[in-house]
Design a protein around this motif. Structure first.
Motif, PDB file in Angstrom:
ATOM      1  N   VAL A 231       0.842  -1.209   0.000  1.00 49.17           N
ATOM      2  CA  VAL A 231       0.000   0.000   0.000  1.00 49.17           C
ATOM      3  C   VAL A 231       0.868   1.247   0.000  1.00 49.17           C
ATOM      4  CG1 VAL A 231      -1.680   1.325   1.334  1.00 49.17           C
ATOM      5  CG2 VAL A 231      -1.933  -1.156   1.133  1.00 49.17           C
ATOM      6  N   GLY A 232       1.897   1.230   0.828  1.00 49.30           N
ATOM      7  CA  GLY A 232       2.802   2.377   0.879  1.00 49.30           C
ATOM      8  C   GLY A 232       3.514   2.613  -0.422  1.00 49.30           C
ATOM      9  N   SER A 233       3.853   1.537  -1.147  1.00 49.56           N
ATOM     10  CA  SER A 233       4.521   1.677  -2.433  1.00 49.56           C
ATOM     11  C   SER A 233       3.641   2.406  -3.439  1.00 49.56           C
ATOM     12  CB  SER A 233       4.906   0.293  -2.971  1.00 49.56           C
ATOM     13  OG  SER A 233       5.566   0.399  -4.213  1.00 49.56           O
ATOM     14  N   ASN A 234       2.356   2.065  -3.457  1.00 54.09           N
ATOM     15  CA  ASN A 234       1.433   2.761  -4.357  1.00 54.09           C
ATOM     16  C   ASN A 234       1.306   4.233  -3.990  1.00 54.09           C
ATOM     17  OD1 ASN A 234       0.769   0.539  -5.968  1.00 54.09           O
ATOM     18  ND2 ASN A 234      -0.743  -0.191  -4.498  1.00 54.09           N
ATOM     19  N   LEU A 235       1.247   4.521  -2.691  1.00 56.76           N
ATOM     20  CA  LEU A 235       1.179   5.917  -2.251  1.00 56.76           C
ATOM     21  C   LEU A 235       2.464   6.655  -2.616  1.00 56.76           C
ATOM     22  CD1 LEU A 235      -0.428   5.491   1.290  1.00 56.76           C
ATOM     23  CD2 LEU A 235      -1.541   6.294  -0.795  1.00 56.76           C
ATOM     24  N   GLY A 236       3.600   5.981  -2.464  1.00 54.05           N
ATOM     25  CA  GLY A 236       4.873   6.601  -2.805  1.00 54.05           C
ATOM     26  C   GLY A 236       4.976   6.959  -4.268  1.00 54.05           C
ATOM     27  N   ASN A 237       4.437   6.091  -5.137  1.00 54.25           N
ATOM     28  CA  ASN A 237       4.435   6.390  -6.569  1.00 54.25           C
ATOM     29  C   ASN A 237       3.648   7.652  -6.868  1.00 54.25           C
ATOM     30  OD1 ASN A 237       6.005   4.247  -7.519  1.00 54.25           O
ATOM     31  ND2 ASN A 237       4.285   2.829  -7.391  1.00 54.25           N
ATOM     32  N   ARG A 238       2.557   7.857  -6.151  1.00 52.06           N
ATOM     33  CA  ARG A 238       1.733   9.040  -6.374  1.00 52.06           C
ATOM     34  C   ARG A 238       2.389  10.307  -5.819  1.00 52.06           C
ATOM     35  NH1 ARG A 238      -4.324   6.772  -4.748  1.00 52.06           N
ATOM     36  NH2 ARG A 238      -4.376   5.048  -6.267  1.00 52.06           N
ATOM     37  N   LEU A 239       3.164  10.138  -4.737  1.00 52.08           N
ATOM     38  CA  LEU A 239       3.805  11.297  -4.117  1.00 52.08           C
ATOM     39  C   LEU A 239       5.052  11.764  -4.858  1.00 52.08           C
ATOM     40  CD1 LEU A 239       3.594  10.386  -0.324  1.00 52.08           C
ATOM     41  CD2 LEU A 239       2.315  12.173  -1.514  1.00 52.08           C
ATOM     42  N   THR A 240       5.563  10.904  -5.744  1.00 47.13           N
ATOM     43  CA  THR A 240       6.813  11.224  -6.426  1.00 47.13           C
ATOM     44  C   THR A 240       6.735  12.555  -7.155  1.00 47.13           C
ATOM     45  OG1 THR A 240       7.292   8.879  -6.697  1.00 47.13           O
ATOM     46  CG2 THR A 240       8.509  10.412  -8.098  1.00 47.13           C
ATOM     47  N   ALA A 241       5.609  12.817  -7.823  1.00 51.67           N
ATOM     48  CA  ALA A 241       5.468  14.041  -8.610  1.00 51.67           C
ATOM     49  C   ALA A 241       5.340  15.283  -7.726  1.00 51.67           C
ATOM     50  CB  ALA A 241       4.249  13.936  -9.527  1.00 51.67           C
ATOM     51  N   ARG A 242       4.962  15.109  -6.470  1.00 52.58           N
ATOM     52  CA  ARG A 242       4.747  16.252  -5.587  1.00 52.58           C
ATOM     53  C   ARG A 242       5.955  16.569  -4.715  1.00 52.58           C
ATOM     54  NH1 ARG A 242      -1.368  14.900  -3.281  1.00 52.58           N
ATOM     55  NH2 ARG A 242      -2.361  14.619  -5.331  1.00 52.58           N
ATOM     56  N   LEU A 243       6.866  15.622  -4.578  1.00 50.36           N
ATOM     57  CA  LEU A 243       8.032  15.818  -3.723  1.00 50.36           C
ATOM     58  C   LEU A 243       9.285  16.015  -4.555  1.00 50.36           C
ATOM     59  CD1 LEU A 243       7.331  13.014  -1.086  1.00 50.36           C
ATOM     60  CD2 LEU A 243       6.838  15.448  -0.875  1.00 50.36           C
ATOM     61  N   HIS A 244      10.237  16.763  -4.019  1.00 48.07           N
ATOM     62  CA  HIS A 244      11.498  16.978  -4.712  1.00 48.07           C
ATOM     63  C   HIS A 244      12.366  15.733  -4.527  1.00 48.07           C
ATOM     64  CE1 HIS A 244      15.293  18.705  -5.992  1.00 48.07           C
ATOM     65  NE2 HIS A 244      14.629  19.771  -6.422  1.00 48.07           N
ATOM     66  N   PRO A 245      12.687  15.023  -5.611  1.00 46.29           N
ATOM     67  CA  PRO A 245      13.405  13.752  -5.483  1.00 46.29           C
ATOM     68  C   PRO A 245      14.744  13.870  -4.758  1.00 46.29           C
ATOM     69  CG  PRO A 245      12.547  14.031  -7.708  1.00 46.29           C
ATOM     70  CD  PRO A 245      12.362  15.336  -7.000  1.00 46.29           C
ATOM     71  N   GLN A 246      15.508  14.942  -5.060  1.00 44.56           N
ATOM     72  CA  GLN A 246      16.828  15.072  -4.448  1.00 44.56           C
ATOM     73  C   GLN A 246      16.720  15.286  -2.940  1.00 44.56           C
ATOM     74  OE1 GLN A 246      19.241  18.207  -6.057  1.00 44.56           O
ATOM     75  NE2 GLN A 246      21.118  17.476  -5.088  1.00 44.56           N
TER      76      GLN A 246
END
Length: 274
Positions: A231-246
């Motif tokens: 479940v967390g992995s799916n949420l993390g995929n969605r948050l990727t675009a909103r968070l600064h990766p670096q």
């Protein structure tokens, strides 16, 4: 399994899944410390149990990447098959190792993971800025993998090393598999990430099969832990675009470093004790 332990497994699984989904690798290295220090598992049982979490996470991610066409099935299967011998040996060595030595070695692995995550975080902005202001593409190699000449011996050695890492520590090793697929097989980064999940799945299943019967796993606990990670992995995929990766990568590397130092502080005195 007590209710208290079951409740503690939920946030741990979600955190690991979030990191896996947001960073594309490295998060599974937290599974063993969580199982040992939070959920009370022994080091040997924790490294075996972590493989269950890694396997579930690999399947979940593999399905998503396969739908997007980012998995090279033939290359991934061959690379994973070549790593089965290393995975088998790593599992056997891990089971025979003193638990204190195992945790000290795992602390060293976490420091390596933190260093590789920081390097990847620094390279990502350079790759993104690889185009000239006029729109002219950057020279080949600035942001994508260049074609490489496949050397069977090099591929076999790299695959065996990746399998050894998975079997010994009970981690997916995505932080090693992805660079290996880009450098050794010449895959582009998105395809390497998707294909790495197939490699991780093969190595994890081999290591689990090797460890079968060597210890008693708490399957209800691991099932809940793995489900939360999915479940967390799916949420993390969605948050990727909103968070600064670096920024996220740097913060995670800092967390891994702190945990590694704490684990070493606990394990090393026992190694030197008479």
């Amino acid at each position: 399994m007590s209710v208290l332990i079951a409740v503690a497994a939920l946030p741990c699984g979600l955190l690991i899944g979030l990191l896996l989904g947001a960073l594309g690798g490295g998060g599974s290295v937290l599974a063993v410390p969580a199982l040992v220090y939070v959920l009370g598992q022994s080091p040997h049982v924790a490294t075996a149990g972590a493989l269950v979490v890694v396997t579930v996470g690999a399947v979940t991610g593999l399905v998503c990447h396969a739908r997007a066409g980012r998995v090279r099935w033939a290359a991934g299967t061959a690379f994973g098959a070549l790593g089965t011998a290393g995975s088998y040996l790593g599992s056997r060595w891990s089971a025979a190792l003193d638990p204190t030595v195992l945790m000290a070695a795992f602390a060293g692995l976490m420091l390596v993971v933190a260093a590789m995550l920081l390097l990847r975080g620094r390279r990502a902005p350079r790759a993104a800025d690889g185009a000239e202001p006029s729109g002219v593409p950057a020279p080949q190699g600035a942001g994508a993998a260049t074609p490489t000449r496949t050397r069977p011996a090099r591929v076999a050695a790299t695959a065996s090393a990746v399998g050894l890492l998975t079997g010994f520590f009970g981690v997916g090793g995505g932080f090693v598999v992805v660079p290996a697929l880009t450098l050794v097989l010449g895959l582009e980064m998105p395809v390497a990430i998707g294909t790495s999940l197939l490699v991780i799945l093969i190595n994890s299943l081999t290591a689990l099969g090797t460890r079968a019967g060597t210890g008693t796993l708490d399957w209800p606990l691991l099932a809940g832990f793995a489900a939360c990670a999915a479940v967390g992995s799916n949420l993390g995929n969605r948050l990727t675009a909103r968070l600064h990766p670096q920024a996220l990568t740097t913060a995670f590397a800092g967390l891994v470093t702190v945990l590694a130092v704490a684990m070493a502080a606990v394990a090393l005195p026992h190694l030197w004790a008479p």
